[in-house]
Design a protein around this motif. Sequence first.
Motif, PDB file in Angstrom:
ATOM      1  N   UNK A  57       0.828  -1.204   0.000  1.00 41.25           N
ATOM      2  CA  UNK A  57       0.000   0.000   0.000  1.00 41.25           C
ATOM      3  C   UNK A  57       0.865   1.259   0.000  1.00 41.25           C
ATOM      4  N   UNK A  58       1.968   1.228   0.736  1.00 42.94           N
ATOM      5  CA  UNK A  58       2.866   2.385   0.752  1.00 42.94           C
ATOM      6  C   UNK A  58       3.509   2.597  -0.610  1.00 42.94           C
ATOM      7  N   UNK A  59       3.869   1.522  -1.295  1.00 44.67           N
ATOM      8  CA  UNK A  59       4.394   1.646  -2.659  1.00 44.67           C
ATOM      9  C   UNK A  59       3.377   2.335  -3.558  1.00 44.67           C
ATOM     10  N   UNK A  60       2.122   1.920  -3.467  1.00 42.74           N
ATOM     11  CA  UNK A  60       1.082   2.521  -4.294  1.00 42.74           C
ATOM     12  C   UNK A  60       0.937   4.007  -3.997  1.00 42.74           C
ATOM     13  N   UNK A  61       0.951   4.384  -2.738  1.00 39.71           N
ATOM     14  CA  UNK A  61       0.810   5.799  -2.391  1.00 39.71           C
ATOM     15  C   UNK A  61       1.974   6.617  -2.943  1.00 39.71           C
ATOM     16  N   UNK A  67       3.091  10.231  -9.863  1.00 39.45           N
ATOM     17  CA  UNK A  67       2.254  10.512 -11.035  1.00 39.45           C
ATOM     18  C   UNK A  67       1.626  11.893 -10.941  1.00 39.45           C
ATOM     19  N   UNK A  68       1.187  12.277  -9.759  1.00 38.52           N
ATOM     20  CA  UNK A  68       0.637  13.621  -9.580  1.00 38.52           C
ATOM     21  C   UNK A  68       1.678  14.676  -9.917  1.00 38.52           C
ATOM     22  N   UNK A  69       2.905  14.474  -9.477  1.00 36.31           N
ATOM     23  CA  UNK A  69       3.987  15.411  -9.787  1.00 36.31           C
ATOM     24  C   UNK A  69       4.247  15.487 -11.292  1.00 36.31           C
ATOM     25  N   UNK A  70       3.947  14.393 -12.004  1.00 39.36           N
ATOM     26  CA  UNK A  70       4.137  14.359 -13.450  1.00 39.36           C
ATOM     27  C   UNK A  70       2.948  14.952 -14.206  1.00 39.36           C
ATOM     28  N   UNK A  71       1.954  15.427 -13.481  1.00 40.89           N
ATOM     29  CA  UNK A  71       0.808  16.071 -14.107  1.00 40.89           C
ATOM     30  C   UNK A  71      -0.390  15.178 -14.338  1.00 40.89           C
ATOM     31  N   UNK A  89      -7.885   7.842  -3.902  1.00 39.85           N
ATOM     32  CA  UNK A  89      -8.593   9.115  -4.048  1.00 39.85           C
ATOM     33  C   UNK A  89      -8.196  10.101  -2.957  1.00 39.85           C
ATOM     34  N   UNK A  90      -7.910   9.603  -1.743  1.00 35.02           N
ATOM     35  CA  UNK A  90      -7.504  10.513  -0.671  1.00 35.02           C
ATOM     36  C   UNK A  90      -6.123  11.116  -0.947  1.00 35.02           C
ATOM     37  N   UNK A  91      -5.190  10.263  -1.409  1.00 32.46           N
ATOM     38  CA  UNK A  91      -3.856  10.763  -1.752  1.00 32.46           C
ATOM     39  C   UNK A  91      -3.940  11.762  -2.906  1.00 32.46           C
ATOM     40  N   UNK A  92      -4.675  11.395  -3.947  1.00 30.14           N
ATOM     41  CA  UNK A  92      -4.746  12.235  -5.134  1.00 30.14           C
ATOM     42  C   UNK A  92      -5.494  13.535  -4.875  1.00 30.14           C
ATOM     43  N   UNK A  93      -6.646  13.446  -4.217  1.00 30.10           N
ATOM     44  CA  UNK A  93      -7.455  14.646  -4.028  1.00 30.10           C
ATOM     45  C   UNK A  93      -6.906  15.564  -2.951  1.00 30.10           C
ATOM     46  N   UNK A  95      -3.783  16.347  -2.958  1.00 33.30           N
ATOM     47  CA  UNK A  95      -2.860  17.159  -3.756  1.00 33.30           C
ATOM     48  C   UNK A  95      -3.584  17.963  -4.818  1.00 33.30           C
ATOM     49  N   UNK A  96      -4.644  17.394  -5.373  1.00 31.30           N
ATOM     50  CA  UNK A  96      -5.400  18.042  -6.438  1.00 31.30           C
ATOM     51  C   UNK A  96      -6.876  17.708  -6.222  1.00 31.30           C
ATOM     52  N   UNK A  97      -7.641  18.645  -5.673  1.00 35.10           N
ATOM     53  CA  UNK A  97      -9.056  18.365  -5.374  1.00 35.10           C
ATOM     54  C   UNK A  97      -9.878  17.978  -6.602  1.00 35.10           C
ATOM     55  N   UNK A  98      -9.343  18.237  -7.802  1.00 34.04           N
ATOM     56  CA  UNK A  98     -10.074  17.906  -9.031  1.00 34.04           C
ATOM     57  C   UNK A  98      -9.717  16.517  -9.550  1.00 34.04           C
ATOM     58  N   UNK A  99      -8.817  15.812  -8.893  1.00 29.80           N
ATOM     59  CA  UNK A  99      -8.388  14.498  -9.360  1.00 29.80           C
ATOM     60  C   UNK A  99      -9.560  13.523  -9.385  1.00 29.80           C
ATOM     61  N   UNK A 100      -9.581  12.701 -10.410  1.00 28.10           N
ATOM     62  CA  UNK A 100     -10.652  11.730 -10.597  1.00 28.10           C
ATOM     63  C   UNK A 100     -10.090  10.314 -10.452  1.00 28.10           C
ATOM     64  N   UNK A 101     -10.879   9.437  -9.826  1.00 28.97           N
ATOM     65  CA  UNK A 101     -10.441   8.064  -9.594  1.00 28.97           C
ATOM     66  C   UNK A 101     -11.593   7.107  -9.887  1.00 28.97           C
ATOM     67  N   UNK A 102     -11.314   6.101 -10.698  1.00 31.83           N
ATOM     68  CA  UNK A 102     -12.250   5.004 -10.919  1.00 31.83           C
ATOM     69  C   UNK A 102     -11.647   3.761 -10.288  1.00 31.83           C
ATOM     70  N   UNK A 103     -12.374   3.190  -9.334  1.00 31.44           N
ATOM     71  CA  UNK A 103     -11.969   1.954  -8.675  1.00 31.44           C
ATOM     72  C   UNK A 103     -12.652   0.777  -9.364  1.00 31.44           C
ATOM     73  N   UNK A 104     -11.901  -0.301  -9.550  1.00 27.93           N
ATOM     74  CA  UNK A 104     -12.438  -1.507 -10.188  1.00 27.93           C
ATOM     75  C   UNK A 104     -12.075  -2.707  -9.332  1.00 27.93           C
TER      76      UNK A 104
END
Length: 271
Positions: A57-61, A67-71, A89-93, A95-104
């Motif tokens: 999980x830490x690797x994923x975070x 990836x966020x730093x890469x835009x 979504x918590x990590x991404x949003x 940093x960027x409240x507009x980040x979108x996440x689809x979980x599968x």
Amino acid sequence: MQMPDGLPTEIDLTRPSAARVYDYFLGGAHNFEIDRQLAEQIASMTPHLPATMRAGREFLRRAVRVLLDAGVDQFLDIGSGIPTVGNVHEVAQAADPRARVVYVDIDPVAVAHSRELLAGNDLTAVVHADLREPRRILAEARGLLDLDRPVGILLAGVVHFVPDADKPAEILATLRAAAAPGSHLVISHSTFEDQPQEMLDAQRLSARTATEITLRSRAEITDFFGDWTIVDPGVVHMPLWRPDSPSDVDEHPERFGAFGGVARNDRPVAG
């Protein structure tokens, strides 16, 4: 057996679920006695396994932050399990409240809990699907994600659930082909390399779940990135992939039993 409130009646609670065992090891609350029994049996054979789950999980975070730093501001997390504290979504949003996440996820319990936990977050969506259905996943993801823009495809601890007979390389090729230039692919995958016998024995217990694990070599895992550019430090034992500090890596990073890597789609933008 009486179903817990809010869960679909078709869920089989007589068989352990890999997603719920994973949730248990991460300290989550979305698991049942049948899952805890298997988890404790596995843990008795491999006392480091809960730490292995947390390392994954830490690797994923860390990868999501890179990836966020890469835009990259949109993510397709396949095999997501149950999104507990600190998920994508918590990590991404943060940093960027507009980040979108689809979980599968394939597990109906994971999907049911995910939809409950994410209710009201319009920048997330949950898809009940199997990694072996990449075209269906991509079609449903387009409801929230713009695949003409860079996307982060996250396959953390899921490809090893696809046996060789189901042609995982072709599945990965389909996902890569749909991703725009600038997209990234994140993979963590269990391995037999550098592993003690007790770890291999514990992995074989996965045959008791609906999702048996296929252990693969570093070379096989690297091939899943295709012709995309693998970013530094390459495909390595998970703690070695851009640790937050040197103290986060002990003398035996191989003990976590998995490799992790990230690759970038560097093909030119179509004119």
